[in-house]
Design a protein around this motif. Structure first.
Motif, mmCIF file in Angstrom:
data_model
loop_
_atom_site.group_PDB
_atom_site.id
_atom_site.type_symbol
_atom_site.label_atom_id
_atom_site.label_comp_id
_atom_site.label_asym_id
_atom_site.label_seq_id
_atom_site.Cartn_x
_atom_site.Cartn_y
_atom_site.Cartn_z
ATOM 1 N N GLU A 1 -15.612 8.110 1.199
ATOM 2 C CA GLU A 1 -14.221 7.633 1.251
ATOM 3 C C GLU A 1 -14.161 6.123 1.273
ATOM 4 O O GLU A 1 -13.285 5.504 0.673
ATOM 5 C CB GLU A 1 -13.520 8.211 2.499
ATOM 6 N N ILE B 1 5.490 -3.458 17.188
ATOM 7 C CA ILE B 1 6.760 -4.161 16.984
ATOM 8 C C ILE B 1 7.109 -4.782 18.332
ATOM 9 O O ILE B 1 7.315 -4.057 19.326
ATOM 10 C CB ILE B 1 7.870 -3.200 16.509
ATOM 11 N N ARG C 1 -3.048 -5.040 -2.176
ATOM 12 C CA ARG C 1 -2.633 -3.714 -1.693
ATOM 13 C C ARG C 1 -1.177 -3.547 -2.093
ATOM 14 O O ARG C 1 -0.305 -4.285 -1.604
ATOM 15 C CB ARG C 1 -2.801 -3.617 -0.174
ATOM 16 N N ALA D 1 -3.535 1.264 4.201
ATOM 17 C CA ALA D 1 -4.879 1.348 3.605
ATOM 18 C C ALA D 1 -4.910 2.546 2.652
ATOM 19 O O ALA D 1 -3.890 3.191 2.418
ATOM 20 C CB ALA D 1 -5.922 1.497 4.698
ATOM 21 N N GLN D 2 -6.080 2.806 2.096
ATOM 22 C CA GLN D 2 -6.209 3.959 1.197
ATOM 23 C C GLN D 2 -6.978 5.076 1.888
ATOM 24 O O GLN D 2 -7.837 4.807 2.739
ATOM 25 C CB GLN D 2 -6.963 3.553 -0.067
ATOM 26 N N HIS E 1 -13.079 -1.202 11.006
ATOM 27 C CA HIS E 1 -13.820 -2.074 10.071
ATOM 28 C C HIS E 1 -14.211 -3.385 10.760
ATOM 29 O O HIS E 1 -14.738 -4.295 10.106
ATOM 30 C CB HIS E 1 -13.017 -2.402 8.789
HETATM 31 C C1 LIG Z 1 7.030 -0.433 11.694
HETATM 32 C C2 LIG Z 1 5.796 0.036 12.253
HETATM 33 C C3 LIG Z 1 4.610 -0.862 12.228
HETATM 34 C C4 LIG Z 1 3.456 -0.137 11.718
HETATM 35 C C5 LIG Z 1 2.214 -0.881 11.698
HETATM 36 C C6 LIG Z 1 1.164 -0.172 10.913
HETATM 37 C C7 LIG Z 1 -0.113 -0.181 11.637
HETATM 38 C C8 LIG Z 1 -1.218 0.375 10.857
HETATM 39 C C9 LIG Z 1 -1.728 1.573 11.491
HETATM 40 C C10 LIG Z 1 -2.696 2.295 11.019
HETATM 41 C C11 LIG Z 1 -3.394 2.050 9.757
HETATM 42 C C12 LIG Z 1 -4.815 2.453 9.923
HETATM 43 C C13 LIG Z 1 -5.391 2.890 8.638
HETATM 44 C C14 LIG Z 1 -6.713 3.545 8.921
HETATM 45 C C15 LIG Z 1 -7.252 4.205 7.703
HETATM 46 C C16 LIG Z 1 -8.325 3.368 7.094
HETATM 47 C C17 LIG Z 1 -8.769 3.945 5.783
HETATM 48 C C18 LIG Z 1 -9.670 2.979 5.032
HETATM 49 O O1 LIG Z 1 -10.356 2.220 5.612
HETATM 50 N N1 LIG Z 1 -9.653 3.063 3.711
HETATM 51 C C19 LIG Z 1 -10.382 2.168 2.842
HETATM 52 C C20 LIG Z 1 -10.704 2.926 1.581
HETATM 53 C C21 LIG Z 1 -11.406 2.102 0.560
HETATM 54 C C22 LIG Z 1 -11.525 2.836 -0.739
HETATM 55 C C23 LIG Z 1 -12.142 1.998 -1.825
HETATM 56 N N2 LIG Z 1 -11.181 1.310 -2.589
HETATM 57 C C24 LIG Z 1 -9.515 0.972 2.495
HETATM 58 O O2 LIG Z 1 -8.302 1.102 2.383
HETATM 59 O O3 LIG Z 1 -10.074 -0.133 2.351
#
Ligand SMILES: CCCCCCCC/C=C\CCCCCCCC(=O)N[C@@H](CCCCN)C(=O)O
Ligand SMILES: [Zn+2]
Ligand SMILES: [Zn+2]
Length: 447
Positions: free
Chosen positions: A135, A172, A308, A378-379, A409
């Motif tokens: 992933e 927030i 992104r 993120a993805q 990370h």
């Molecule tokens: C209004 C509300 C405020 C919200 C704030 C959002 C906070 C964020 C919370 C959680 C996000 C965490 C995401 C965790 C998943 C991570 C997945 C990841 O690491 N994916 C990689 C995949 C890479 C694939 C190759 N291109 C990535 O995205 O880099």
């Protein structure tokens, strides 16, 4: 034990295969009931990913799928309070790479299933468990292959639950209480390589601009010119509207009247890096390579930019915007990789997956008043399964504060023992709740 196995993904196609194989043996050892149950089929896909098919007793119920991934990003020892692959427990926390992203889910799903099976549970609704092994670099060898395999078998899913959001606490500033954000969409991405070529020569008589100077200026323009603020399009507005009554005066008035106050709110969101990521396509310059010797004019300079993409934009739109910002013909653009943002999954009263998650949150976390739809910044591997379902939900039943987010990370990634146990409990209940034929009744703004 799971954290101690360094299942690191370095680059696409470059994994620690010894560790991935060891991880397969490890789950066999610690979840024996899962592997010997007659109505569970286990398959290894793409050499190291795992697919479990749990056959329910009622074939009229459409199956669903739980997703997680066993690989992790690298973790050099520097800065960690305990070594990242020690899995040591300190002050009630298990430390290590993967404790939040995403071995917590891998282990909690299998542990919940093991416990249910030990209690002679037989599900009514069939479900799949897919554990990808790449992933963190693409999902090309794991999730994509599992998805193709299920498609070839004619499987259609009611919904999918993957990683990608949490119970958010402190993201927030004026919102004092935590809330559960279930991500119903996911940002896209564009990895763009910018390149400048110049004729090399002796540094004692340099040209006015070198490839490094031209590229640095281009990259700086990209950093200094954020992509447009897209507040108002996408699930964020609905997230804030659902949270409105949780704010004290006057913020509650502002969030209840976004039609009037949206310009203020959209500016406020831009202030912090994490909320900024929700309102626009972000621009991150992540790699820069140039130069071969101190007295040689550099022939080539290259920089990689990771965008992104906001759900209201497309890869082509972002590429055009980037070129319009750089406006320099000497800079070449090479698209290394791209992925469109994901469509918004249904989250209304009829959306089975969303309502089951909401119902289980209310039961396991009775202190949580609000369950709101959101966007994953993120993805996730779930993006490879759009051929199997329109209901993709990204949610980890774990409290997350901004410092925990930075540990993903980053350094000192950790999960409390209590949080992990609660995640097991959540999945234990979720699997049983999913046996229902009807959608649970929604109670918005409950309590
Ligand atoms: C209004 C509300 C405020 C919200 C704030 C959002 C906070 C964020 C919370 C959680 C996000 C965490 C995401 C965790 C998943 C991570 C997945 C990841 O690491 N994916 C990689 C995949 C890479 C694939 C190759 N291109 C990535 O995205 O880099
Ligand atoms: Zn992850
Ligand atoms: Zn990750």
């Amino acid at each position: 034990g799971a954290i101690q196995i360094p299942t690191v993904s370095f680059n696409p196609g470059e994994f620690n295969t010894t560790a991935l194989a060891a991880f397969g043996e490890y789950i066999h050892k610690v979840f024996p009931t899962v592997f010997r149950t007659s109505f569970i089929q286990h398959e290894v896909v793409g050499e190291y990913s795992h697919l479990f098919t749990v056959q329910g007793s009622d074939p009229s119920l459409q199956p669903y799928m739980l997703l997680a991934h066993i690989d992790v990003v690298p973790a050099p020892d520097q800065g960690w309070e305990v070594p990242p692959f020690s899995g040591l427990e300190r002050d009630g926390f298990i430390y290590g790479r993967g404790t939040l992203d995403n071995k917590n889910s891998v282990m909690a799903i299998l542990q919940a299933l093991e416990l249910l099976l030990i209690r002679n549970y037989i599900p009514r609704r069939s479900f799949f468990i897919a554990l990808g092994h790449d992933e963190e670099v693409s999902g090309a060898h794991g999730a994509q292959k599992i998805s193709a395999l299920l498609q070839a078998r004619g499987v259609q899913l009611a919904f999918i639950v993957d990683e990608g959001s949490f119970i958010l606490d402190g993201f927030i500033p004026s919102l004092k209480k935590p809330f559960a954000m279930v991500s119903v969409s996911e940002k896209g991405s564009l990895n763009l390589m910018l390149e400048v070529n110049k004729t090399p020569g002796h540094s004692s008589a340099p040209p006015k601009e070198t490839s490094i100077g031209i590229l640095a200026a281009a990259v700086s323009r990209l950093e200094q010119t954020p992509m447009p603020n897209m507040f108002g399009s996408g699930p964020l507005k609905m997230t804030l509207q659902q949270l409105a009554n949780e704010f004290s005066f006057p913020a509650n008035v502002i969030f209840n009247n976004l039609w009037l106050f949206w310009p203020i709110v959209s500016r406020l969101m831009e202030r912090e890096d994490i909320t900024n990521a929700l309102v626009r396509t972000t621009t991150a310059v992540t790699m820069f390579n140039a130069g071969i010797k101190v007295n040689v004019i550099p022939p080539v300079a290259q920089a990689t930019v990771n965008f992104r993409i906001h759900p209201a934009q497309t890869v082509q739109e972002v590429l055009k915007l980037a070129k319009d910002i750089v406006v320099d013909d000497r800079v070449q653009f090479h698209v290394l990789e791209s992925f469109e943002p994901l469509p918004v999954s249904p989250f209304d009263d009829q959306a089975l997956g969303y309502q089951l998650i909401r119902q289980t949150i209310q039961s396991v976390f009775p202190e949580i008043n609000i369950v709101a739809p959101g966007t994953c910044i993120a993805q996730t591997d779930s993006r490879h399964y759009t051929n199997l379902t329109t209901g993709i939900y990204r949610f980890n039943p774990v409290y997350l504060q901004p410092q925990d987010f930075r540990s993903i990370h980053g350094i000192n990634e950790r999960i409390s023992v209590q949080a992990y146990e609660t995640q097991v409990k959540f999945i234990f209940e979720f699997i049983q709740n999913a046996d229902t034929e009807q959608r649970p009744v929604s109670h918005l703004h409950e309590l």
